[in-house]
Design an enzyme around this catalytic site. Structure first.
Site, PDB file in Angstrom:
ATOM      1  N   GLY A 171      -2.317   4.240  -5.721  1.00 62.11           N
ATOM      2  CA  GLY A 171      -3.014   3.682  -4.494  1.00 62.11           C
ATOM      3  C   GLY A 171      -3.667   5.097  -3.998  1.00 62.11           C
ATOM      4  N   TYR A 210       5.001  -2.082 -19.233  1.00 58.94           N
ATOM      5  CA  TYR A 210       4.971  -2.784 -17.862  1.00 58.94           C
ATOM      6  C   TYR A 210       5.690  -4.271 -18.037  1.00 58.94           C
ATOM      7  CZ  TYR A 210       2.240  -5.003 -14.286  1.00 58.94           C
ATOM      8  OH  TYR A 210       2.025  -5.913 -12.850  1.00 58.94           O
ATOM      9  N   LEU A 266       6.334  -3.621  -3.844  1.00 60.37           N
ATOM     10  CA  LEU A 266       4.747  -3.834  -4.457  1.00 60.37           C
ATOM     11  C   LEU A 266       4.634  -2.543  -5.537  1.00 60.37           C
ATOM     12  CD1 LEU A 266       2.989  -5.135  -1.389  1.00 60.37           C
ATOM     13  CD2 LEU A 266       3.420  -6.255  -3.578  1.00 60.37           C
ATOM     14  N   ALA A 296       7.630  -7.969  -6.278  1.00 61.11           N
ATOM     15  CA  ALA A 296       6.197  -8.152  -6.900  1.00 61.11           C
ATOM     16  C   ALA A 296       6.548  -8.202  -8.428  1.00 61.11           C
ATOM     17  CB  ALA A 296       5.201  -7.467  -6.376  1.00 61.11           C
TER      18      ALA A 296
HETATM   19  P1  NAD Z   1      -2.100  -0.947  -7.276  1.00 63.41           P
HETATM   20  O1  NAD Z   1      -1.901   0.153  -8.552  1.00 63.41           O
HETATM   21  O2  NAD Z   1      -3.198  -1.046  -6.448  1.00 63.41           O
HETATM   22  O3  NAD Z   1      -0.766  -0.820  -6.185  1.00 63.41           O
HETATM   23  C1  NAD Z   1       0.650  -0.149  -6.559  1.00 63.41           C
HETATM   24  C2  NAD Z   1       0.950   1.123  -5.606  1.00 63.41           C
HETATM   25  O4  NAD Z   1       2.227   1.401  -5.848  1.00 63.41           O
HETATM   26  C3  NAD Z   1      -0.031   1.882  -5.534  1.00 63.41           C
HETATM   27  O5  NAD Z   1      -0.275   2.408  -4.490  1.00 63.41           O
HETATM   28  C4  NAD Z   1       0.958   3.271  -6.339  1.00 63.41           C
HETATM   29  O6  NAD Z   1       0.541   4.585  -5.997  1.00 63.41           O
HETATM   30  C5  NAD Z   1       2.243   2.968  -5.770  1.00 63.41           C
HETATM   31  N1  NAD Z   1       3.151   3.352  -6.701  1.00 63.41           N
HETATM   32  C6  NAD Z   1       3.443   3.424  -7.976  1.00 63.41           C
HETATM   33  N2  NAD Z   1       4.457   4.194  -8.488  1.00 63.41           N
HETATM   34  C7  NAD Z   1       5.072   4.272  -7.179  1.00 63.41           C
HETATM   35  C8  NAD Z   1       6.263   5.193  -6.912  1.00 63.41           C
HETATM   36  N3  NAD Z   1       7.033   5.511  -8.129  1.00 63.41           N
HETATM   37  N4  NAD Z   1       6.735   5.433  -5.818  1.00 63.41           N
HETATM   38  C9  NAD Z   1       5.933   4.874  -4.840  1.00 63.41           C
HETATM   39  N5  NAD Z   1       4.720   4.138  -4.989  1.00 63.41           N
HETATM   40  C10 NAD Z   1       4.433   3.983  -6.021  1.00 63.41           C
HETATM   41  O7  NAD Z   1      -1.423  -2.424  -7.812  1.00 63.41           O
HETATM   42  P2  NAD Z   1      -1.566  -3.749  -7.105  1.00 63.41           P
HETATM   43  O8  NAD Z   1      -2.621  -4.630  -7.721  1.00 63.41           O
HETATM   44  O9  NAD Z   1      -1.703  -3.557  -5.512  1.00 63.41           O
HETATM   45  O10 NAD Z   1      -0.260  -4.056  -7.618  1.00 63.41           O
HETATM   46  C11 NAD Z   1       0.967  -4.460  -6.583  1.00 63.41           C
HETATM   47  C12 NAD Z   1       2.232  -5.075  -7.234  1.00 63.41           C
HETATM   48  O11 NAD Z   1       1.802  -6.367  -7.617  1.00 63.41           O
HETATM   49  C13 NAD Z   1       2.608  -4.320  -8.502  1.00 63.41           C
HETATM   50  O12 NAD Z   1       3.993  -4.222  -8.591  1.00 63.41           O
HETATM   51  C14 NAD Z   1       2.138  -5.170  -9.677  1.00 63.41           C
HETATM   52  O13 NAD Z   1       2.756  -5.048 -10.854  1.00 63.41           O
HETATM   53  C15 NAD Z   1       1.971  -6.509  -8.984  1.00 63.41           C
HETATM   54  N6  NAD Z   1       1.152  -7.439  -9.609  1.00 63.41           N
HETATM   55  C16 NAD Z   1      -0.254  -7.389  -9.161  1.00 63.41           C
HETATM   56  C17 NAD Z   1      -1.403  -8.121  -9.931  1.00 63.41           C
HETATM   57  C18 NAD Z   1      -2.576  -8.107  -9.473  1.00 63.41           C
HETATM   58  O14 NAD Z   1      -3.588  -8.973 -10.146  1.00 63.41           O
HETATM   59  N7  NAD Z   1      -3.232  -7.200  -8.499  1.00 63.41           N
HETATM   60  C19 NAD Z   1      -0.873  -8.813 -10.900  1.00 63.41           C
HETATM   61  C20 NAD Z   1       0.496  -9.013 -11.449  1.00 63.41           C
HETATM   62  C21 NAD Z   1       1.525  -8.368 -10.539  1.00 63.41           C
END
Ligand code: NAD
Ligand code: UDP
Length: 317
Positions: free
Chosen positions: A37, A145, A73, A114
């Site tokens: 992020g 993952y 998330l 999530a």
């Molecule tokens: P993203 O990578 O933009 O956001 C994930 C956030 O989690 C980031 O800001 C990252 O810095 C933070 N993060 C990671 N590890 C961390 C930690 N140890 N401590 C604190 N923060 C941490 O991804 P996204 O697309 O926004 O996905 C959000 C959630 O939704 C995730 O769990 C992902 O698995 C799930 N998801 C997303 C999608 C999609 O299509 N966008 C699909 C399936 C599942």
């Protein structure tokens, strides 16, 4: 005023979810370690009295405080990112989730995880329903993952069964929209960047594999309903848009909207890349009275406008 701890609040979905919650009058406490992020994403919330942010790795600790809801998330979500952060991905989906669940248990907060369509792996059942157990390679590169999220689901259900915690699990299917980092590596930012900067569009494999794309405003609405509606303890719900497209169709549509030549570079398909994916959202319709509203072309146009701004490209779409 009800309070929500959003872990991963500076990511793509986290940014939209935070905005949605603030608009609905919730108090938001957001944590993120900025592994995928960005600080820019949360800048606009910083003056809001109902918003607090703390830079924090949820594997190492969780904030002090009592929250009505905890939403997890936090996890790299793009294959490119989780393949480059394999151990971190497994830890955030195991130790990180456990830390949040313990915090939820302490204060009896409602917990929303999530999860992902990746728990279905390369599915042999189509479309995917929540009762399908999946077809996952436990030792393939994507397992960091897939198995991480399967563990996250299992431990969340353990807290539901043995600690009587109110938990809910969202299995999120491919979601796209503004604020998905241009360097994220996923299909929409990659194709948008390539098409807007005159580079060849990188199609992995022959482009016949499918995904079903959900615009982010629909996703946050679904997440919000799953978080707030009473009586959904222990429920696992697919959230996504069943409008299924091949990767080649996505490339074609982006080029057509932007009115640029279809200049494609075919690259090898990554190992275990699912051949098809489409959610069955019968359960979300029934339990949440939810279904996506934004059609793919409309969502893509809005998203491309945003990438044009970010990349400072002055073409009309
Ligand atoms: P993203 O990578 O933009 O956001 C994930 C956030 O989690 C980031 O800001 C990252 O810095 C933070 N993060 C990671 N590890 C961390 C930690 N140890 N401590 C604190 N923060 C941490 O991804 P996204 O697309 O926004 O996905 C959000 C959630 O939704 C995730 O769990 C992902 O698995 C799930 N998801 C997303 C999608 C999609 O299509 N966008 C699909 C399936 C599942
Ligand atoms: N993909 C592609 N070119 C890219 C990025 C992705 O062909 O530059 C394909 C990828 O192989 C997959 C689909 O697009 O079949 C969706 O990939 P993404 O990384 O967005 O997420 P996934 O659904 O695989 O987690």
């Amino acid at each position: 005023m009800r309070s929500v701890l959003v872990a991963g609040g500076a990511g793509f979905i986290g940014t939209h979810f935070t905005e949605y919650l603030l608009n609905k009058g919730f108090k938001v406490f957001s944590v993120d370690n900025f592994s995928t992020g960005k600080p820019e994403n949360i800048k606009r919330f910083l003056g809001d009295p109902n918003y607090t942010f703390e830079e924090m790795d949820i594997v190492k600790g969780v904030p002090k405080g009592k929250f009505d809801f905890i939403v997890d998330l936090a996890s790299p979500a793009s294959p490119q990112k989780y393949l480059s952060l394999p151990v971190e991905t497994m830890l955030v989906n195991s130790v990180g989730v456990l830390n949040l669940l313990n915090l939820a248990k302490e204060n009896r907060s409602r917990f929303l995880l999530a999860s992902t369509s990746e728990v279905y792996g390369d599915p042999e059942v189509h479309p995917q329903r929540e009762d399908y157990w999946g077809h996952v390679n436990p030792i393939g590169p994507r397992s960091v993952y897939d198995e991480g999220k399967r563990f996250a689901e299992a431990i969340t259900m353990a807290f539901y069964r043995y600690e009587k915690l109110d938990v809910r699990i969202a299995r999120i299917f491919n979601t796209y929209g503004p604020y998905m980092d241009v360097g994220d590596g996923r299909i929409i930012p990659n194709f948008a960047y390539q098409a807007l900067t005159g580079k060849p569009i990188t199609i992995y494999g022959d482009g016949s594999q499918t995904r079903s794309f959900c615009y982010v405003s629909d996703m946050v609405e679904g997440l919000f309903l799953l978080m707030t509606l009473d009586g959904l303890e222990g429920e696992v719900v697919n959230l996504g848009n069943p409008d299924e497209r091949t990767v080649k169709e996505v490339a074609d549509l982006i080029c057509e909207i932007l009115n640029v030549p279809k200049n494609y570079e075919y690259l090898p398909l990554p190992q275990d890349d699912p051949k098809k994916r489409k959610p069955d959202i019968t359960k979300a319709k029934k339990l949440l009275n939810w279904s996506p509203k934004v059609d793919f072309e409309t969502g893509l146009r809005k998203t491309l406008e945003w990438y044009k701004e970010v990349l400072n490209v002055g073409k009309d779409v």
